[in-house]
Enzyme design. Sequence first.
Site, PDB file in Angstrom:
ATOM      1  N   HIS A   1     -38.820 -41.477 -32.688  1.00  0.00           N
ATOM      2  CA  HIS A   1     -39.684 -41.289 -33.852  1.00  0.00           C
ATOM      3  C   HIS A   1     -39.288 -42.326 -34.891  1.00  0.00           C
ATOM      4  O   HIS A   1     -38.173 -42.307 -35.412  1.00  0.00           O
ATOM      5  CB  HIS A   1     -39.550 -39.877 -34.422  1.00  0.00           C
ATOM      6  CG  HIS A   1     -40.544 -39.602 -35.519  1.00  0.00           C
ATOM      7  ND1 HIS A   1     -41.785 -39.043 -35.273  1.00  0.00           N
ATOM      8  CD2 HIS A   1     -40.494 -39.835 -36.856  1.00  0.00           C
ATOM      9  CE1 HIS A   1     -42.450 -38.933 -36.402  1.00  0.00           C
ATOM     10  NE2 HIS A   1     -41.684 -39.405 -37.378  1.00  0.00           N
ATOM     11  N   CYS A   2     -40.208 -43.236 -35.178  1.00  0.00           N
ATOM     12  CA  CYS A   2     -39.914 -44.364 -36.068  1.00  0.00           C
ATOM     13  C   CYS A   2     -40.149 -43.960 -37.519  1.00  0.00           C
ATOM     14  O   CYS A   2     -41.283 -43.620 -37.899  1.00  0.00           O
ATOM     15  CB  CYS A   2     -40.792 -45.565 -35.707  1.00  0.00           C
ATOM     16  SG  CYS A   2     -40.481 -47.006 -36.752  1.00  0.00           S
TER      17      CYS A   2
END
Length: 432
Positions: free
Chosen positions: A120-121
């Site tokens: 998850h950026c």
Amino acid sequence: MLCSSFNISRLAIPMVCALISFLAYTSLYFFKYFEPARLREGEVWRINIFALCIWVCYYRTCTVNPGHIPRQWRPLDNKQLEADRASGRQRWCRRCEAFKPPRAHHCRTCQRCIPKMDHHCPWTSNCVSHFTFPHFVRFLFWAVVGMSYLETLLFERGSIVWASRNLPSYLGPSVVQIVHLFVLFVVNSLTVFVLLILLVRTLYSLGANTTTIESWEIERHETLLRRSRHYGGYLEGPGGVQIRLKKQEFPYDIGIWSNIREGMGGSANVLSWFWPFARTPDRSTGLEFEVNGFEDSNVSWPPPDPDRIPLPPKDLRDSVALAGAETSGFDIQAFNHRKAEDLRRQRAGLAIERRKRFHKRLEEEIEEDESPQSEGANEKESDHGEEGWRNSEGERLRDFGVDEDIEFYDEEDLPLGVLIQRRAQAALKELV
């Protein structure tokens, strides 16, 4: 602490947009009024085209749905499912109340299982997954290319300023222009350096067909193998069971060309890999993946971890073969101690957890081992608990956005038949 991290995550996208705007458009303003070397028409067009490519790719990386697992999906091979569950692989997400396909993980931010989750950026506020990974690669590529081109233009103007440093001030650029040029050059240099490293790592993962999470799993597996060699190829699992570890090959590396083609949405058109408006991978994909066949068909990824393998049945005393791991040489005393403890809890009317959380198990072990003969607690912390393990960069799975409570713990410990029955009932309710 949680509030501050939430606020920072909300500011991530505006900060990235501000950085792109600053580098792309204030540089154009600077070049327009920098008399010693103004931009040529072709250079203006190239800067704007690169900026457009960056904007499009970043927008799609942030906004494209990372996907979800269809509620009607379930594994086709029940035997494989039983083998996975016996070896500690979580194929059921108790929060989504659905089966997890291979390479899927439950994201604690998106609050659902993501197909082929990479991480998850925080800078895109979105998951990098099977569906968003191609856009993420294109964004990094165009950002590095565009900023590298801008770097050459800034360096050329900086050389002119340096060459005229001995001239009277009225013959050269103003102080404001020099400061502006310096800030642009420093910010652009640092940004392109960081993004270049990230792009190289991402391209390496693309060529090997590994996600960031799978790289963590590979390193974990190799670490356990090294540790097991000091104990004759065995490590201790729950209940004193001695688990024999075997090296397991990563199954999804199917060759560089096939890896890149699969990672970029399944297209063999090389131009589409770089085209900012290329379509998102088909939504029907991302649930099953081609394997290289180096391992037996009944062995899946990730490899069994000694800390995650469930306790054996109470009447089991002989060695037991598990998919991808072998167990033998029970510690009878430890096993009987655990059985007696379980019986005591049953009589007290308390629920029995299949696996205690790492910190609780560690605290109990430290209390039991506080004696002159005991080793230091730090050694135990490094040897026990997958959830307490960090890779060479000090990262845990939660650092990639994975919900560790779902990844490591199955508090309900439901039989496979009950899970399938629940899944069928939920599907029936949806139809009704």
